[in-house]
Structure formats: C-alpha cells, structure tokens
Motif scaffolding. Structure first.
Motif, PDB file in Angstrom:
ATOM      1  N   GLU A 149       4.359  12.253   6.957  1.00  0.00           N
ATOM      2  CA  GLU A 149       3.980  11.624   4.853  1.00  0.00           C
ATOM      3  C   GLU A 149       5.404  10.698   4.531  1.00  0.00           C
ATOM      4  O   GLU A 149       4.910   9.472   3.848  1.00  0.00           O
ATOM      5  CB  GLU A 149       3.616  12.739   4.291  1.00  0.00           C
ATOM      6  CG  GLU A 149       3.800  12.614   3.191  1.00  0.00           C
ATOM      7  CD  GLU A 149       3.408  13.578   2.005  1.00  0.00           C
ATOM      8  OE1 GLU A 149       3.195  14.193   1.196  1.00  0.00           O
ATOM      9  OE2 GLU A 149       3.425  15.182   2.668  1.00  0.00           O
ATOM     10  N   THR A 150       6.144  10.655   4.626  1.00  0.00           N
ATOM     11  CA  THR A 150       7.294  10.117   4.779  1.00  0.00           C
ATOM     12  C   THR A 150       7.232   8.660   4.652  1.00  0.00           C
ATOM     13  O   THR A 150       7.871   7.301   4.101  1.00  0.00           O
ATOM     14  CB  THR A 150       8.517  11.145   5.297  1.00  0.00           C
ATOM     15  OG1 THR A 150       9.305  11.742   5.106  1.00  0.00           O
ATOM     16  CG2 THR A 150       9.716  10.139   4.249  1.00  0.00           C
ATOM     17  N   LEU A 151       6.666   8.226   5.944  1.00  0.00           N
ATOM     18  CA  LEU A 151       6.786   6.911   6.735  1.00  0.00           C
ATOM     19  C   LEU A 151       5.244   6.660   5.704  1.00  0.00           C
ATOM     20  O   LEU A 151       5.886   5.340   5.319  1.00  0.00           O
ATOM     21  CB  LEU A 151       6.264   7.261   8.216  1.00  0.00           C
ATOM     22  CG  LEU A 151       6.088   5.228   8.885  1.00  0.00           C
ATOM     23  CD1 LEU A 151       6.858   5.096   8.811  1.00  0.00           C
ATOM     24  CD2 LEU A 151       5.674   5.995  10.069  1.00  0.00           C
ATOM     25  N   ASP A 173      14.533   1.576   5.085  1.00  0.00           N
ATOM     26  CA  ASP A 173      14.091   3.550   5.014  1.00  0.00           C
ATOM     27  C   ASP A 173      12.911   3.695   6.089  1.00  0.00           C
ATOM     28  O   ASP A 173      12.260   4.727   6.141  1.00  0.00           O
ATOM     29  CB  ASP A 173      13.643   3.801   3.934  1.00  0.00           C
ATOM     30  CG  ASP A 173      14.878   3.463   2.302  1.00  0.00           C
ATOM     31  OD1 ASP A 173      16.368   3.944   3.015  1.00  0.00           O
ATOM     32  OD2 ASP A 173      14.447   3.311   1.752  1.00  0.00           O
ATOM     33  N   VAL A 174      12.219   2.329   5.871  1.00  0.00           N
ATOM     34  CA  VAL A 174      10.505   2.066   6.892  1.00  0.00           C
ATOM     35  C   VAL A 174      10.956   3.025   8.150  1.00  0.00           C
ATOM     36  O   VAL A 174      10.442   3.435   9.028  1.00  0.00           O
ATOM     37  CB  VAL A 174      10.122   1.168   6.837  1.00  0.00           C
ATOM     38  CG1 VAL A 174       8.642   0.648   7.550  1.00  0.00           C
ATOM     39  CG2 VAL A 174       9.790   0.961   5.132  1.00  0.00           C
ATOM     40  N   LEU A 175      12.359   1.481   8.505  1.00  0.00           N
ATOM     41  CA  LEU A 175      12.698   2.127  10.286  1.00  0.00           C
ATOM     42  C   LEU A 175      13.153   3.593  10.598  1.00  0.00           C
ATOM     43  O   LEU A 175      12.482   4.435  11.372  1.00  0.00           O
ATOM     44  CB  LEU A 175      13.180   0.845  10.588  1.00  0.00           C
ATOM     45  CG  LEU A 175      13.187  -0.799  10.738  1.00  0.00           C
ATOM     46  CD1 LEU A 175      14.612  -1.301  10.696  1.00  0.00           C
ATOM     47  CD2 LEU A 175      12.316  -0.683  11.582  1.00  0.00           C
ATOM     48  N   ARG A 214      11.626   6.187  12.986  1.00  0.00           N
ATOM     49  CA  ARG A 214      12.379   6.251  14.316  1.00  0.00           C
ATOM     50  C   ARG A 214      12.211   7.743  14.293  1.00  0.00           C
ATOM     51  O   ARG A 214      11.768   8.996  15.177  1.00  0.00           O
ATOM     52  CB  ARG A 214      14.076   6.278  14.035  1.00  0.00           C
ATOM     53  CG  ARG A 214      14.357   4.968  14.540  1.00  0.00           C
ATOM     54  CD  ARG A 214      15.438   4.772  14.272  1.00  0.00           C
ATOM     55  NE  ARG A 214      15.907   3.336  14.318  1.00  0.00           N
ATOM     56  CZ  ARG A 214      16.492   2.855  13.371  1.00  0.00           C
ATOM     57  NH1 ARG A 214      16.325   3.255  12.586  1.00  0.00           N
ATOM     58  NH2 ARG A 214      17.132   1.072  13.633  1.00  0.00           N
ATOM     59  N   GLN A 215      12.149   8.894  12.351  1.00  0.00           N
ATOM     60  CA  GLN A 215      11.846   9.891  12.771  1.00  0.00           C
ATOM     61  C   GLN A 215      11.057  10.414  13.364  1.00  0.00           C
ATOM     62  O   GLN A 215      10.727  11.864  13.742  1.00  0.00           O
ATOM     63  CB  GLN A 215      12.180  10.753  11.044  1.00  0.00           C
ATOM     64  CG  GLN A 215      13.786  10.117  10.290  1.00  0.00           C
ATOM     65  CD  GLN A 215      14.956  11.126  11.622  1.00  0.00           C
ATOM     66  OE1 GLN A 215      14.173  12.406  11.870  1.00  0.00           O
ATOM     67  NE2 GLN A 215      15.884  10.127  11.774  1.00  0.00           N
ATOM     68  N   VAL A 216       9.550   9.797  12.898  1.00  0.00           N
ATOM     69  CA  VAL A 216       8.305  10.886  12.769  1.00  0.00           C
ATOM     70  C   VAL A 216       8.009   9.868  14.435  1.00  0.00           C
ATOM     71  O   VAL A 216       7.672  11.344  15.605  1.00  0.00           O
ATOM     72  CB  VAL A 216       7.513   9.591  13.095  1.00  0.00           C
ATOM     73  CG1 VAL A 216       6.024   9.238  13.366  1.00  0.00           C
ATOM     74  CG2 VAL A 216       7.302   9.359  11.300  1.00  0.00           C
ATOM     75  N   SER A 217       9.191   9.195  15.675  1.00  0.00           N
ATOM     76  CA  SER A 217       8.675   9.700  16.584  1.00  0.00           C
ATOM     77  C   SER A 217       9.540  10.383  17.723  1.00  0.00           C
ATOM     78  O   SER A 217       9.211  10.777  18.910  1.00  0.00           O
ATOM     79  CB  SER A 217       9.442   8.213  17.357  1.00  0.00           C
ATOM     80  OG  SER A 217       8.509   6.852  16.816  1.00  0.00           O
ATOM     81  N   LEU A 218      10.849  10.890  16.766  1.00  0.00           N
ATOM     82  CA  LEU A 218      11.808  12.089  17.753  1.00  0.00           C
ATOM     83  C   LEU A 218      10.960  13.358  17.384  1.00  0.00           C
ATOM     84  O   LEU A 218      10.338  14.118  18.321  1.00  0.00           O
ATOM     85  CB  LEU A 218      13.050  11.850  16.796  1.00  0.00           C
ATOM     86  CG  LEU A 218      13.867  11.006  17.113  1.00  0.00           C
ATOM     87  CD1 LEU A 218      15.285  10.848  16.223  1.00  0.00           C
ATOM     88  CD2 LEU A 218      14.236  11.204  18.427  1.00  0.00           C
TER      89      LEU A 218
END
Length: 472
Positions: free
Chosen positions: A403-405, A421-423, A427-431
């Motif tokens: 959702e943040t992405l 912010d997008v990048l 990264r947070q989604v991938s982690l």
C-alpha cells in the motif's frame, strides 16, 4: 555311578552363564513436554505426516524414495550381515564334523628300485569336536550378536527418518526458491516500469539524471538476484533426484514446474517424553548397543574359566601294493581336552575391565541420546507453536508495504514526492515479501523437525500399534 555323576555335573555347568543379564535402562523423564500435552500418542512410525502439506507431488516422492534411496538400501543390507553374525556367534557352541578322503599312488623308478609296480593307498578321515559351553561364552556371544542385529534393524529406521527429513526439506527449499524467483521477476517488472517512468520525467524536465541512475541501479540489482535463485532451484532438484537414487538431472523438467510453498494443515501432536523411548529408532539403537556390550562382559568373564573340548577322529585306510593282496587299517581316537588359563599377564582380567567400561560408555550414550531427543522435541515444539504468529505478522507487513508503494508511486506521478520515496518503498516491499517466503519455508521445516524428532513416519503403511512405552 561316577560316569553319571560327571554327566550330571557337566549338565549343571552347561546351564551357567557368566556375566550380568541385560536390563533395559531407565531414567527419570518429565510427564510432558513444556509446551506439549500429557496424552500418549502411541506408535507414530506409520504416521504419514508429510501428507499434512496436501502436496500430491511430495507424497509421490516420499513413497518412491523409501524404496529407492541408496542410503536406506545400504542400511537394509547391513541387516543381512548382522543376521549372519548371529549364526557365526552361535556356531561355536555346536559340534563340528570335518570329513576328508584321499587316494595316493606311489612307486619307485631307476636301476636300484627294489619293487616293481605301484602301491595304491586309499584313506578317509572324520574329525568331530565339541567345545562344552560350560560358562556361556558362546551363548553370550550369540546374545551380543542378536542385539547387534536388532540395532541394525533400528539403524535402517534411522536411515529412513534421515531420508524423510532430507527429502521434505529439499522439496521445501525448492518451492521456496521458486517463490523467491517469482517475486524477483514481478519486482523486476515493477522496477523497470519505474525506470521508464523516470526517463519520461527526465525528458519532461521533472526528474534529474540522478533519479534515472538510481532507478536503473535498482533494476540491475534485481536482475542480479535471478541467476542465483535459478541455480538454487536446480541444486535442490538435483539433490531430490539423488535421494531417489536417480541421476541428478532426471527430475529437473518435472520439478521446475512451479507450485505453491508447502504449508502444513493439521494438528500438532508431540506425545510425552516416555513415547520417545519406543518411537525413536536412534534410542533403540543405543539400547541395543548397550545390550550387546553387556553380553560381551559375560564373554570376557567366561574366558577366565576352564574349557573342555570333546574330540575324536577315525581314519580308515586301505593299502594295495602291486602284486600283493590289499589290506585295511583303521585308527581312531576319542577323549576330552581341558584348557585352564593359569598365567597370562593379566590380559584376560583386563579384557573384563574393558568390556565393563564399554558397557558403561554405551549406557551413557543411551542416556545422552534420550536427552538429545527430548531437547529436539522441545525445540521443535517451541518453533512450530510460534511460526504461525511470525507468518501472520509478515503477511500484514507485506500488505502495508504494498500500500505504501502504491501511494508513493501515485504521489511521485503527481510531483508531490521524490523518486527516492518510490525506490525505498519498492525495497521495503521486496524485503517484506522475501521475509514472508522465508518464514513460510521455516514454518514448513519446523513441522518436519517436530515429526522427525518424535520418530514419526519411517514405516508408513504398516499396522499401527498403541501399546504404552516401557519407560519410566
């Protein structure tokens, strides 16, 4: 009367067995595991616990491998050798009979020969001997060999459990790496879209060259993950084929077909610590090794005492010289032989001490095996009962980061936020996705560890027994 008295005395002595009798060891155990129930689960060797993953391909691999795994086949072959050892150990206490026959023709040649023609000699020989097992040397030897045979059977069960754990864990790893590969490819697609968007923003003057380079670097790092994941998938598939006794690449085409990560669906049953005494084959191996070592004490003690061997022989011979009539001659002998150890420099008594020390070592090994089994169950229970909490928390985290992405991407398109912010959101989604896949993998493996720790599944399809364990 004297003859009968001697026979009676020999009969009494032949019933004597030197050394201690084996008594199954005991040790105090808690009534229940710290996070388990107080209910006895009976025999779990027949429990096909891997079916809780509801994966038909995994079920087929397990069944095929139990019959084809080379390590299991080696353990089964060692049973045949141990069975032969029982026969060898008991053969010494039985009478032995050796029979032979010969025929020779002899004569002389030359000017100084005294007789013409040849002499034919035909003969036979039969030897019988019987060592009276007065103090149970061979009975203890056979008892030790029988215990070793029992240990060989249980060692085969240990090999089956090891196979089950290795195969199911390898299958779990295979599906984990396939999930990671799918996630990486999806992330790569998303990051390429971000990179293209950044290039468009650069052409429109809304983004800097730094933004483009950062987006391109994230695409490249994602691309770098994919070859390693593909390699790990193939390594896992190769190992599964080897476990099934096949060439490494034989199952590659079949196993490369993606499938969901295994998740067990079923209850958690650990039984009580006393169940392990019966259900864990490695504990049975340790107990049988102790029984064999205890019997060897009797073997060593019996060698301190005299031995009596009854032996006899008969040798008929027929001699036929040339030109003369033949004749026969038969010789025979029979009598007992008494052997009494008098002085050996303390070797025989040292052998007794060695045997006692070995039995003590085997008892300590049995005790250590039991304690290790209890620890393994406790650890697996602790993990399994908490894995679901970790998975649920990570599922929520993945949802939040996605959702943040979405919000960051929309904001960046509107010019309200930076590309950074997008990048960072990507990264947070991938982690989070990688952590979720790893936690599902660990949850599946912890279920394997629990079932292997309680000794379950090495004999699927056999009748299930519910006899209570013989342990304190």
């Amino acid at each position: 009367m004297r003859r009968y008295a001697i026979l009676a005395a020999l009969s009494v002595l032949s019933g004597c067995v030197s050394g201690p009798d084996h008594v199954p060891p005991e040790m105090p155990l808690p009534a229940k595991f710290s996070e388990g129930g107080a209910k006895n689960i009976g025999d779990v060797s027949t429990a096909a616990w891997w079916t809780a993953y509801r994966d038909t391909r995994l079920n087929g691999l397990v069944v095929d491998g139990l019959n084809e795994n080379l390590t299991v086949q080696q353990a089964l072959e060692r049973i045949n050798a141990a069975a032969g050892g029982v026969t060898v150990a008991g053969a010494g206490s039985l009478p032995s009979l050796l029979v032979g026959a010969s025929h020779t023709t002899s004569g002389s040649m030359g000017e100084r020969r005294t007789a013409s023609g040849a002499t034919n000699i035909s003969g036979g020989e039969a030897n019988v001997s019987w060592l009276l097992d007065l103090f149970g040397q061979y009975r203890r030897s056979k008892e030790s060999a029988q215990a070793s045979l029992d240990a060989a059977y249980s060692s085969a069960d240990v090999a089956k459990l090891t196979y089950l754990q290795d195969l199911v864990n390898s299958y779990i790893d295979l599906r984990f790496f396939q999930e990671r590969l799918a996630l990486s490819r999806a992330n790569l697609k998303s990051r390429k879209e971000t990179y293209q968007l950044t290039q468009f923003q650069l052409e429109a003057g809304a983004a800097s060259r730094l933004d483009v380079v950062q987006a391109e670097g994230l695409v490249q790092s994602t691309q770098a993950e994919i070859p390693g994941l593909e390699t790990n998938i193939r390594v896992a598939a190769h190992h599964i084929a080897t476990l099934l006794g096949q060439p490494a690449g034989s199952l590659l085409g079949e196993l490369l077909k993606a499938a969901p990560q295994p998740i067990f669906r079923g209850g958690i049953a650990s039984g009580i610590p006393a169940d392990l005494i019966r259900n864990r084959p490695d504990i049975r191996v340790a107990e049988r090794n102790l029984a064999a070592a205890t019997a060897n004490i009797g073997v060593a003690i019996s060698q301190l005492y005299p031995t009596i061997t009854l032996s006899g022989s008969i040798s008929p011979t027929y001699v036929k010289p040339a030109g003369f009539s033949g004749g026969s001659l038969t010789t025979w002998s029979f009598g007992p032989t008494l052997t009494l150890p008098i002085f050996d420099g303390g070797q025989l008594r040292a052998n007794v001490d060695i045997a006692k020390s070995d039995a003590k070592t085997q008892y300590l090994a049995w005790k250590q095996t039991v304690l290790t089994a209890v620890e393994e169950v406790e650890n697996a229970l602790s993990a399994v009962r908490r894995d679901a909490q970790t998975v649920e928390a990570l599922r929520a985290q993945v949802k939040t980061t996605q959702e943040t992405l979405e919000l960051s991407t929309a904001s960046y398109k509107d010019g309200a936020s930076s590309l950074l912010d997008v990048l960072d959101a990507q990264r947070q989604v991938s982690l989070a996705q990688a952590s979720l896949a790893a936690s599902i993998q660990q949850m599946a493996k912890d279920y394997v560890s629990l079932n292997v720790a309680i000794g379950g599944g090495y004999n699927p399809g056999a009748p299930r027994t519910t006899a209570p364990p013989k342990a304190s």
